[in-house]
Scaffold this active site. Structure first.
Site, PDB file in Angstrom:
ATOM      1  N   CYS A   2     -20.210  -9.340   1.600  1.00 28.50           N
ATOM      2  CA  CYS A   2     -21.681  -9.473   1.289  1.00 28.50           C
ATOM      3  C   CYS A   2     -22.066  -9.303   2.787  1.00 28.50           C
ATOM      4  CB  CYS A   2     -22.313 -10.932   1.133  1.00 28.50           C
ATOM      5  SG  CYS A   2     -21.287 -11.257  -0.435  1.00 28.50           S
ATOM      6  N   ARG A  27     -18.459  -4.617   3.421  1.00 30.75           N
ATOM      7  CA  ARG A  27     -18.126  -5.985   3.569  1.00 30.75           C
ATOM      8  C   ARG A  27     -18.234  -5.844   1.950  1.00 30.75           C
ATOM      9  NH1 ARG A  27     -18.688  -8.969   7.888  1.00 30.75           N
ATOM     10  NH2 ARG A  27     -18.813 -10.804   6.807  1.00 30.75           N
ATOM     11  N   TRP A  81     -20.659  -8.631  -2.705  1.00 27.66           N
ATOM     12  CA  TRP A  81     -19.931  -9.080  -3.316  1.00 27.66           C
ATOM     13  C   TRP A  81     -19.593 -10.003  -4.367  1.00 27.66           C
ATOM     14  CZ3 TRP A  81     -15.067 -11.820  -3.597  1.00 27.66           C
ATOM     15  CH2 TRP A  81     -13.724 -11.421  -4.171  1.00 27.66           C
ATOM     16  N   ASN A 107     -24.283 -15.407   2.688  1.00 25.81           N
ATOM     17  CA  ASN A 107     -23.075 -15.179   2.754  1.00 25.81           C
ATOM     18  C   ASN A 107     -22.407 -16.500   2.089  1.00 25.81           C
ATOM     19  OD1 ASN A 107     -23.709 -12.523   2.866  1.00 25.81           O
ATOM     20  ND2 ASN A 107     -22.814 -12.026   4.351  1.00 25.81           N
ATOM     21  N   GLY A 108     -21.427 -16.518   1.184  1.00 24.87           N
ATOM     22  CA  GLY A 108     -20.817 -17.638   1.614  1.00 24.87           C
ATOM     23  C   GLY A 108     -21.172 -18.180  -0.028  1.00 24.87           C
ATOM     24  N   GLU A 488       3.737  -3.787   4.207  1.00 26.28           N
ATOM     25  CA  GLU A 488       1.840  -3.899   4.895  1.00 26.28           C
ATOM     26  C   GLU A 488       2.024  -1.964   4.024  1.00 26.28           C
ATOM     27  OE1 GLU A 488      -0.364  -3.875   5.799  1.00 26.28           O
ATOM     28  OE2 GLU A 488      -1.518  -2.579   6.618  1.00 26.28           O
ATOM     29  N   LYS A 492      -1.229  -1.107   2.066  1.00 24.68           N
ATOM     30  CA  LYS A 492      -2.073  -0.589   1.908  1.00 24.68           C
ATOM     31  C   LYS A 492      -2.037   0.690   0.260  1.00 24.68           C
ATOM     32  CE  LYS A 492      -3.196  -0.775   4.337  1.00 24.68           C
ATOM     33  NZ  LYS A 492      -3.660  -1.924   5.214  1.00 24.68           N
ATOM     34  N   GLU A 495      -4.454  -1.177  -2.024  1.00 23.15           N
ATOM     35  CA  GLU A 495      -5.497  -1.606  -2.004  1.00 23.15           C
ATOM     36  C   GLU A 495      -6.435  -0.854  -2.387  1.00 23.15           C
ATOM     37  OE1 GLU A 495      -6.769  -3.045   1.470  1.00 23.15           O
ATOM     38  OE2 GLU A 495      -4.823  -2.207   2.847  1.00 23.15           O
ATOM     39  N   HIS A 511      18.388  -8.341  -5.928  1.00 18.00           N
ATOM     40  CA  HIS A 511      18.689  -9.504  -6.709  1.00 18.00           C
ATOM     41  C   HIS A 511      17.356  -9.092  -8.422  1.00 18.00           C
ATOM     42  CE1 HIS A 511      21.314 -11.228  -3.944  1.00 18.00           C
ATOM     43  NE2 HIS A 511      20.493 -10.272  -3.087  1.00 18.00           N
ATOM     44  N   LYS A 610     -14.445  -5.874   2.620  1.00 20.89           N
ATOM     45  CA  LYS A 610     -13.509  -5.894   4.267  1.00 20.89           C
ATOM     46  C   LYS A 610     -13.078  -7.105   5.520  1.00 20.89           C
ATOM     47  CE  LYS A 610     -12.035  -4.070   8.149  1.00 20.89           C
ATOM     48  NZ  LYS A 610     -10.992  -3.231   8.277  1.00 20.89           N
TER      49      LYS A 610
HETATM   50  O1  M6R Z   1      -9.579  -9.936   9.630  1.00 23.16           O
HETATM   51  P1  M6R Z   1      -8.747 -10.539   8.946  1.00 23.16           P
HETATM   52  O2  M6R Z   1      -7.460  -9.277  10.109  1.00 23.16           O
HETATM   53  O3  M6R Z   1      -8.189 -11.341   9.166  1.00 23.16           O
HETATM   54  O4  M6R Z   1      -8.415  -9.664   7.434  1.00 23.16           O
HETATM   55  C1  M6R Z   1      -6.951 -10.054   7.112  1.00 23.16           C
HETATM   56  C2  M6R Z   1      -7.097  -9.339   5.559  1.00 23.16           C
HETATM   57  O5  M6R Z   1      -8.360  -9.935   4.516  1.00 23.16           O
HETATM   58  C3  M6R Z   1      -7.233  -7.678   5.394  1.00 23.16           C
HETATM   59  O6  M6R Z   1      -5.948  -7.360   6.451  1.00 23.16           O
HETATM   60  C4  M6R Z   1      -7.085  -7.305   4.770  1.00 23.16           C
HETATM   61  O7  M6R Z   1      -4.972  -7.473   3.530  1.00 23.16           O
HETATM   62  C5  M6R Z   1      -6.774  -5.682   4.130  1.00 23.16           C
HETATM   63  N1  M6R Z   1      -7.649  -5.357   2.950  1.00 23.16           N
HETATM   64  C6  M6R Z   1      -5.954  -5.402   4.629  1.00 23.16           C
HETATM   65  O8  M6R Z   1      -5.600  -3.564   4.079  1.00 23.16           O
END
Ligand code: M6R
Length: 615
Positions: A2, A27, A81, A107-108, A488, A492, A495, A511, A610
């Site tokens: 948010c 956000r 969000w 937010n929160g 990673e 990517k 998501e 396995h 984000k």
């Molecule tokens: O701001 P941060 O690095 O703490 O965020 C951690 C994760 O939320 C962030 O890396 C998330 O997994 C991304 N969407 C990955 O692309």
């Protein structure tokens, strides 16, 4: 998660708030709204809408008279969000109190909202949304005795949970009250105007002078500036921070998506991350922010790394660095797990908290748990003045520049570079010779050029992306330094393209997961010409034997892999510890172009935000 923007000053608040919300849209983007004080009507007006900010803008154009005039010089806005209640107009913020005189953007999560709501309902308050936030609006009205600051403080005293809030009232036409506990609030101090936001990217268009609230701070904000006190009404002072991000850095600059721009910024981000920190002659690095003497560094016996998502995978690469280069036993922990277990923090343990945003709720709590248990805690963050950066008081900034795309890209490369620099400094205080240190430093100096060479593969990657864009499932494999990079790469892809992707250690496939392979399941294998390559080639053969197409990410000039792959993408030759950077760039580009072929909303993938500021 948010975004909040509030404005008080001489300009048209609507424009400032909407443009701020557009910058914060990354956000959270399932609904949005604004509440403005109309000096003409002497009342608050509100417009909310489901969907992205563009939908809100059309509603404002239709429903808010005088929007170009200066009727509205005070207001707050929010992009949501959803946590409590579906993304509907009724659930969108700002929320009004019963009389419509108080508006809250939040937010929160208010954890005790059910109990508070029941009490308010008994007193005759009528709720119009399913959100936890609405209780705050009613509580503020209930506590109001002529002083908005005191009413907000009294309401917050009753609340359990986390909040970053901005509150306005028609009774106080020149005032915003903002407060934080667990959710960031930054206040930009301009000349005759003040902007409050959950993120500095909504502020830097107007001023670079920013004050960050600490937990349980409450600020009274006017066009002339702000006063901060604790919830108990004790005045506190917070430093003014100068933000050096430029507006250009938070715009797309001709790229179709922020993600693509940020992928392409990696040579520059890496140059910034290492600038002034590599001491080639001494074969070591200088990271002033860690504020540890060589003797203190030498006393560290164990490192624990806590992080989430992409930062967690960068931390896994870091584990390998600390073990290989510094001979230090290292654990990597998911921050959410670390904070709720009973982690063993021995004396001489160093806790590294890695977070691009510095606002991830679980990583913040891991920091606090580490501090309670007496660890030395270092933060590795990108966002200057973020909660983790401030609470750890020592650490290393990435200097990667703002990362707006929800999928983290340049932060990963910069985190890897920073972790390598940390491992070198720790290694030199322990077992690493000057000559090996110099070799490592020279190799790190190549990081920007190596990243640029990986980017040159984009046309080839695009063609491969088109070929596999219709897959339903994909695997990513690697071993050694390539194992976290495989994890990673899968993150990517899933998501932003919504393809089901799994990252595995190359040896682990047989396995169990190998049962899923067939001709419809492509496998991306990171197989640079390093130790372990021949074993990974065996794993590639295992995939091909199950008819899975294999896409190899291999070293330029290494033709051996060709015969075990359907497609090959090249990365420049470099030392093993640097290889995660070019390989991850290839994976980022692959994910990006696959998502683009599938027509996905790349910068705003569904269900994601984000910065994950809730548990
Ligand atoms: O701001 P941060 O690095 O703490 O965020 C951690 C994760 O939320 C962030 O890396 C998330 O997994 C991304 N969407 C990955 O692309």
């Amino acid at each position: 998660m948010c975004g909040i923007v509030g404005y008080v000053g001489q300009r048209n608040a609507t424009g400032v708030i909407v443009s701020g919300l557009q910058r914060l849209e990354y956000r959270g983007y399932d609904s949005a709204g604004v509440a403005l004080y109309s000096s003409h009507r002497k009342a608050l007006v509100r417009v909310r809408s489901v969907g992205k900010i563009a939908a809100l803008v059309s509603r404002i154009e239709k429903d808010v008279p005088d929007q170009d005039g200066l009727d509205y010089t005070l207001g707050i806005g929010h992009t949501r969000w959803a946590t409590h209640g579906a993304p509907t107009e009724a659930n969108a913020h700002p929320h009004f109190s019963r009389s419509g005189e108080f508006a809250v953007a939040h937010n929160g999560i208010i954890e005790n909202y059910v109990a508070l709501k029941e009490r308010l309902v008994q007193k005759g308050y009528v709720f119009t949304s399913e959100t936890d936030t609405e209780v705050l609006a009613h509580l503020i009205e209930e506590c109001y005795e002529g002083d908005l600051h005191r009413a907000v403080a009294a309401a917050l005293e009753q609340v359990e949970g986390t909040y970053g809030i901005a509150v306005i009232s028609s009774r106080h036409p020149g005032l915003i009250v903002a407060a934080r506990k667990g959710s960031p609030i930054a206040i930009g101090v301009g000349s005759g105007e003040t902007i409050v936001a959950s993120d500095i990217s909504a502020i830097i268009n107007y001023t670079k002078k920013v004050v960050f609230l600490n937990d349980e701070d409450i600020a009274t904000i006017t066009a002339e500036g702000l006063d901060i006190s604790s919830l108990k009404n004790v005045p506190v002072s917070r430093e003014l921070t100068h933000i050096d991000w430029s507006l250009g850095q938070i715009e797309k600059g001709g790229f179709e998506h922020f993600m693509l721009k940020e992928i392409h910024e990696q040579p520059q981000a890496l140059a910034n991350a290492i600038r002034g920190r590599l001491l080639e002659k001494d074969g070591t690095t200088h990271l002033g922010g860690i504020r540890m003497t060589s003797a203190e560094i030498a006393r560290i016996r164990h490192i624990t790394i806590a992080a989430c998502g992409t930062s967690y995978y960068a931390g896994m690469v870091g584990k390998y660095f600390f073990e290989d280069l510094a001979g230090l036993s290292t654990d990597i922990e998911q921050a959410a797990e670390f904070r709720y277990r009973n982690p063993i923090i021995e004396r001489d343990t160093l806790l590294l908290a890695i977070s691009q945003s510095g606002e991830t709720a679980d990583t913040i709590e891991a920091v606090r748990e580490g501090m309670r248990k007496g660890a030395t805690v270092l933060g590795i963050c990108n966002v200057v003045g973020s909660t983790i950066a401030r609470e750890t008081e020592r650490g290393v900034y990435l200097h990667a520049g703002p990362e707006i795309g929800v999928a983290s890209t340049k932060a990963f490369s910069a985190q890897v570079a920073v972790l390598a620099m940390l491992a070198i400094v720790f290694g030199r205080a322990r077992r690493l010779s000057g000559s090996t240190g110099r070799d490592l430093v020279r190799e790190l100096l190549r990081a920007p050029e190596v990243a640029a060479a990986a980017l040159e593969q984009e046309p080839a990657i695009k063609v491969i992306a088109e070929k596999y864009a219709r897959a339903e499932h994909m695997f990513f494999l690697g071993r050694g330094y390539m194992y976290p990079v495989a994890l990673e790469g899968a993150l990517k892809l899933k998501e932003i393209s919504y393809i089901h992707a799994e990252g595995y250690h190359a040896a682990e496939l047989k396995h169990g997961p190998i049962a899923l392979l067939d001709e419809h399941v492509p496998v991306v294998v990171a197989v640079p010409d390093l130790h372990g390559k021949s074993k990974t080639i065996s794993n590639m053969q295992e995939c091909r034997a199950r008819s899975s197409p294999v896409i190899a990410i291999a070293t330029a000039g290494d033709d051996e892999v060709n015969r075990y792959s359907n497609d090959v993408i090249r990365v420049p030759r470099c030392l093993d510890f640097l290889t995660p950077i070019p390989v991850v760039i290839v994976e980022q580009l692959l994910a990006y172009h696959i998502a683009k072929c599938r027509g996905c909303p790349i910068d705003q993938p569904r269900n994601l935000a984000k910065s994950v500021t809730v548990e």
